[in-house]
Scaffold this active site. Structure first.
Site, PDB file in Angstrom:
ATOM      1  N   GLU A 380       0.749  -0.976   0.034  1.00 18.25           N
ATOM      2  CA  GLU A 380      -0.012   0.047  -0.099  1.00 18.25           C
ATOM      3  C   GLU A 380       0.960   1.180   0.067  1.00 18.25           C
ATOM      4  O   GLU A 380       1.822   1.251   0.849  1.00 18.25           O
ATOM      5  CB  GLU A 380      -0.955  -0.111   1.326  1.00 18.25           C
ATOM      6  CG  GLU A 380      -2.162  -0.768   1.258  1.00 18.25           C
ATOM      7  CD  GLU A 380      -2.996  -0.484   2.522  1.00 18.25           C
ATOM      8  OE1 GLU A 380      -2.928   0.646   3.080  1.00 18.25           O
ATOM      9  OE2 GLU A 380      -3.748  -1.612   3.016  1.00 18.25           O
TER      10      GLU A 380
HETATM   11  C1  NOJ Z   1      -4.345   1.391   5.698  1.00 18.82           C
HETATM   12  C2  NOJ Z   1      -5.353   0.537   5.373  1.00 18.82           C
HETATM   13  O1  NOJ Z   1      -4.877  -1.005   5.252  1.00 18.82           O
HETATM   14  C3  NOJ Z   1      -6.266   0.698   4.239  1.00 18.82           C
HETATM   15  O2  NOJ Z   1      -7.492  -0.003   4.146  1.00 18.82           O
HETATM   16  C4  NOJ Z   1      -6.462   2.376   4.341  1.00 18.82           C
HETATM   17  O3  NOJ Z   1      -7.344   2.419   3.032  1.00 18.82           O
HETATM   18  C5  NOJ Z   1      -5.133   3.137   4.253  1.00 18.82           C
HETATM   19  N1  NOJ Z   1      -4.432   2.673   5.493  1.00 18.82           N
HETATM   20  C6  NOJ Z   1      -5.423   4.436   4.355  1.00 18.82           C
HETATM   21  O4  NOJ Z   1      -5.706   5.155   5.291  1.00 18.82           O
END
Ligand code: NOJ
Length: 476
Positions: A380
């Protein structure tokens, strides 16, 4: 180095985009789905802006083809999404199997494969079935076998097509926000004790699922399995003062090392945690450390239970040493450091997530050094902007160019084994405690008109801008 000049060389790397079930699916009680702790929380709390919830969200449960269309248009190699546990097992266990939920994920996975997009599947992204919360909860060891059985089912059912599994998303967030701060479900406020117990069980649950995959499925299915750990970069406030450098390293250990050290190093917690929590517990008069310990057998079981290193990264903090208070006992007072924002960096719609791209390069180098050069996937990375009022999305374009450039520096110049980059997220979605106030999406979702079937497919999801990822794939 301009990102435009490296496109040709990086065609083999895994460029992807992410989402998670509760954030996008909606259909919170459709076709037999059971409630999760996020359904219960959002439907009863008034702490989320506009009392928002994921009841409808992006309607991915009913708009599967539109999601696939967007993914295809982005030309990503992979799509990271999560399974809703209570859509598959409404009461959390196999005996409650909901075939319609399974059918939905089969359609999604088949659709991805038909478009040549690799599914990267997170098995558990925070939305624990409410029925399990009521009886067991992550602070009880019974959850380890229950989670394992759910994972076993997922491997058996989807593993012929899914070759990249992530057991748990951000266990540190589950432990600290869910059981320490208590601002996320299950909203337990027990900052000194329960986060450590919950983390202990989550680590064991992950390890058990890893072994199940290893023992029963790896040979025939040939996939890989890991866990997604969140890590900010901790930059020492003054690199010429040893105490500050040590404090910053401690910050890395408390957030990332808490989970990564047992899994990627020796089956046990980092010394910094053992020392800090043990020492404070003793002074506080506890008969033993509030940080539980693993037996030798457990250490051997946990060590090495990830095939690749998956890290979620958003920002950098400036860290300096302090001597924190002793009472009340708390994970955050166990740290003995303080975090500040990086002054020179742009702010985002989430005030404590500044855009500090150089932190990603340092983080990747730290992971390489600390964990012996693992293959790293950035699972991410993304930026929050205010819910869209204009089509100018240049802040997001700037963010991605800057962060991807730093990932490439780590890869090209520093020799860090970065295997993939997954942007967050496919589209604006339910952003947990921020509701729909901020958006991380490469696509805008009009949440006011979204639920209405008035529009042609593309008017629901509109491109905010030419996809930055697209540039990597097609422009040489
Ligand atoms: C981490 C989380 O895993 C995800 O679901 C979220 O959208 C992001 N942080 C952004 O806050």
């Amino acid at each position: 180095m301009s990102i435009m000049t490296i496109t040709g060389k990086h065609k083999e790397e895994n460029w992807g985009i992410s989402s998670s079930a509760y954030q996008i699916e909606g259909g919170w009680n459709a076709d037999g789905k059971g409630p999760s702790i996020w359904d219960t929380f959002t439907q009863t709390t008034d702490t989320i802006p506009d009392k928002a919830n994921g009841n409808v969200a992006c309607e991915s449960y009913n708009r599967l083809n539109e999601d696939l269309y967007m993914l295809r248009a982005l030309r990503v190699k992979s799509y990271r999404f999560s399974l809703s546990w209570s859509r598959i097992f409404p009461d959390g266990t196999r005996k409650s199997l909901n075939q319609k939920g399974v059918d939905y994920y089969n359609r999604l996975i088949d659709g991805l494969i038909a478009y040549n997009i690799e599914p990267i599947v997170t098995i558990y992204h925070w939305d624990l079935p409410e029925a399990l919360q009521k009886v067991y909860d992550w602070d009880k060891a019974e959850m380890i076998d229950i989670f394992n059985d759910y994972c076993d089912f997922c491997f058996a059912t989807f593993g012929d097509r899914v070759k990249f599994w992530i057991t748990i998303n951000q266990p540190q967030t589950i432990g600290w926000s869910g059981y320490g701060l208590g601002n996320m479900p299950p909203n337990v406020k027990d900052p000194g004790y329960r986060p450590y117990i919950v983390a202990h069980n989550l680590i064991k649950a992950h390890a058990k699922a890893y072994h199940t995959y290893d023992d029963k499925y790896r040979q025939s299915q040939g996939g890989l399995i890991s866990i997604a750990l969140n890590a900010d970069w901790a930059e020492p406030k003054d690199v010429s003062i040893r105490r500050e450098v040590v404090a910053a390293d401690r910050a890395m250990q408390f957030q990332l090392g808490w989970f990564a050290h047992p899994i990627f190093k020796n089956g046990d917690y980092p010394d910094a945690l053992k020392w800090q929590v043990g020492n404070k517990s003793e002074i506080q008069g506890f008969p033993q450390s509030r940080l539980p310990s693993f037996t030798e057998e457990e250490k051997n079981f946990i060590k090495g239970t990830a095939d690749v290193f998956c890290v979620n990264h958003y920002t950098t903090k400036i860290v300096s040493h302090i001597t924190a208070r002793l009472s009340p006992e708390s994970y955050e007072y166990d740290w003995d450091f303080k975090e500040e924002e990086e002054n020179d960096s742009p702010t985002t719609a989430i005030p404590n997530q500044k855009v500090v791209a150089w932190g990603l390069r340092r983080l990747l180098n730290w992971i390489k050094e600390e964990y012996g050069d693992p293959e790293i996937y950035i699972t991410e990375n993304g930026v929050a902007t205010e819910a869209q009022t204009t089509w100018d999305d240049s802040d997001r374009v700037f963010f991605y160019k800057a962060y991807i450039d730093e990932a490439l520096k780590a890869y090209e110049l520093d020799g860090v084994t970065v295997k993939g980059y997954i942007a967050t997220s496919l589209m604006d979605s339910f952003e947990w405690l921020n509701g729909y106030k901020v958006g991380f999406g490469l696509h805008h979702v009009d949440f006011i008109f979204g639920p209405l079937e008035l529009f042609h497919i593309l008017s629901h999801y509109s491109h905010k801008h030419e996809s930055i990822l697209l540039e990597f794939h097609v422009k040489d």
